[in-house]
Design a protein around this motif. Structure first.
Motif, PDB file in Angstrom:
ATOM      1  N   GLN A  51       1.356  -1.318  -0.483  1.00 36.45           N
ATOM      2  CA  GLN A  51      -0.809  -0.156  -0.326  1.00 36.45           C
ATOM      3  C   GLN A  51       0.836   1.126   0.206  1.00 36.45           C
ATOM      4  O   GLN A  51       0.185   1.992  -0.928  1.00 36.45           O
ATOM      5  CB  GLN A  51      -0.921   0.138   1.065  1.00 36.45           C
ATOM      6  N   ARG A 120      -6.639   0.035   5.247  1.00 36.36           N
ATOM      7  CA  ARG A 120      -6.128   0.243   3.903  1.00 36.36           C
ATOM      8  C   ARG A 120      -5.388   1.445   4.589  1.00 36.36           C
ATOM      9  O   ARG A 120      -5.653   2.317   4.567  1.00 36.36           O
ATOM     10  CB  ARG A 120      -6.772   0.101   3.349  1.00 36.36           C
ATOM     11  N   TYR A 122      -2.819   4.647   1.878  1.00 34.25           N
ATOM     12  CA  TYR A 122      -3.393   4.498   0.591  1.00 34.25           C
ATOM     13  C   TYR A 122      -2.123   6.047   0.598  1.00 34.25           C
ATOM     14  O   TYR A 122      -3.082   6.356   1.873  1.00 34.25           O
ATOM     15  CB  TYR A 122      -4.795   4.626  -0.027  1.00 34.25           C
ATOM     16  N   PRO A 218      -6.867   4.115  -4.409  1.00 30.25           N
ATOM     17  CA  PRO A 218      -6.146   5.237  -4.831  1.00 30.25           C
ATOM     18  C   PRO A 218      -4.494   5.721  -5.910  1.00 30.25           C
ATOM     19  O   PRO A 218      -3.895   6.550  -5.767  1.00 30.25           O
ATOM     20  CB  PRO A 218      -5.027   4.109  -3.612  1.00 30.25           C
ATOM     21  N   TYR A 288       1.401   2.744  -7.782  1.00 28.24           N
ATOM     22  CA  TYR A 288       0.097   1.592  -7.527  1.00 28.24           C
ATOM     23  C   TYR A 288       0.771   0.956  -9.178  1.00 28.24           C
ATOM     24  O   TYR A 288      -0.089   0.520  -9.418  1.00 28.24           O
ATOM     25  CB  TYR A 288      -0.558   1.651  -7.168  1.00 28.24           C
TER      26      TYR A 288
END
Ligand SMILES: Nc1nc2c(c(=O)[nH]1)N[C@H]1C(S)=C(S)[C@@H](COP(=O)(O)O)O[C@H]1N2
Ligand SMILES: [Mo]
Length: 305
Positions: A51, A120, A122, A218, A288
């Motif tokens: 992440q 999470r 992000y 994200p 990502y």
């Protein structure tokens, strides 16, 4: 919010603390050893290990909740935290509509009792070239899509923010065409990194953060992360999205974080992490790339910005 220190928490310390809290809650006792997060991209379960990097520091609760974009409460960064106290996110319902087998009005409380909430962390990268690192709580959007059970003709999803001018002073003015709308292609919506968030730092979302339910994607610019969602529509064509409708040459439908396509009025090559002095280099897909670039293989990302 006095319970949270305004200090920057190193990511790994936060993760360790959350793991500790969660495992002690699950075990019903306060015993546990801190575990370090393992980088492992091979299994789906561990996709979230990537992440953010271990040396990414979390922004403080204070920073995350006082520097916001939410034009329903005004255009300034402090307007959402200053002008949102009359907004009432409880109770809340979400309309699931369009090309689906199970159209319904979902009661959020009810839904949250059935769905597992995950942590999470992000990066959020705004189109205006600032960024933050945020520890969200939420669940994969794909869970809700499963409940809706889309027809094969459903290719995109449009999200709609609630329209309540009596509670959202910005909606009394024509700052934007209301309600705010956003959209994703179905495969983007199904991607495991795409979540609906209900909280951050273990606290229910404050109004300025998009209570009670907001999208977080994200690898896209922040404006795709629509707040205070009241309808989710399954459609067959690319739906309208507020910013790309207003200024199509500045904001595309996809709006993937892309360091080689500049905004007409500023560079997207670097960003200012809120709380930091030195600018950082912006990463393709906001870092990502490994997880999401396959969604766009064969697409010209200069054309589909
Ligand atoms: N309904 C609604 N959602 C919205 C916005 C908005 O004005 N209205 N602003 C967007 C923009 S431009 C950004 S950068 C992010 C900011 O999220 P944050 O305030 O939680 O950091 O929310 C997005 N979601
Ligand atoms: Mo933004």
């Amino acid at each position: 919010m006095k319970i949270f220190s305004s200090e920057i928490t190193p990511y790994k310390h936060y993760i360790n603390r959350r793991k500790f809290i969660k495992s002690s809650l699950a075990a019903g006792l306060v015993l546990g050893t801190s575990t370090t997060i393992q980088a492992n991209h091979s299994s789906n379960q561990n996709i979230y290990a990537n992440q953010v990097d271990e040396n990414d520091s979390l922004n403080s609760f204070e920073e995350i909740t006082t520097y916001n974009n939410f034009y329903e409460f005004g255009m300034g960064k402090t307007d959402p935290s200053e002008n949102s106290s009359n907004f009432n996110p409880k109770p809340w319902s979400i309309n699931l509509e369009g090309l689906i087998n199970n159209p319904q009005v979902l009661d959020l409380e009810n839904l949250l009792q059935k769905i597992a909430i995950e942590d999470r962390v992000y990066r959020l990268r705004c189109v205006e070239a600032w960024s933050m690192v945020i520890p969200w709580q939420g669940f994969p959007l794909s869970e809700l899509i499963k409940i809706a059970d889309p027809l094969s003709s459903a290719k995109f999803i449009q999200f709609v923010t609630v329209f309540r001018p009596d509670e959202m002073p910005g909606q009394k003015r024509r700052l934007l065409p209301w309600p705010y709308v956003e959209g994703l292609r179905m495969d983007e919506a199904m991607h495991p990194l795409t979540i609906l968030s209900t909280g951050l730092y273990g606290h229910d979302l404050l109004n300025q953060s998009g209570a009670p339910l907001r999208l977080v994607v994200p690898w896209k610019y922040g404006f795709k992360s629509i707040k205070s969602i009241s309808s989710i529509r399954f459609v067959d064509k690319q739906p309208e999205a507020t910013w790309s409708m207003l200024a199509p040459s500045e904001y595309g439908f996809y709006s993937n974080v892309n360091n080689f396509v500049d905004h007409p009025r500023w560079s997207q090559g670097t960003e200012r992490r809120i709380g930091e002095f030195k600018r950082r280099k912006t990463l393709m897909f906001n870092g990502y790339e490994e997880e999401v670039s396959h969604l766009y293989s064969g697409m010209d990302l200069r054309k589909y910005y």
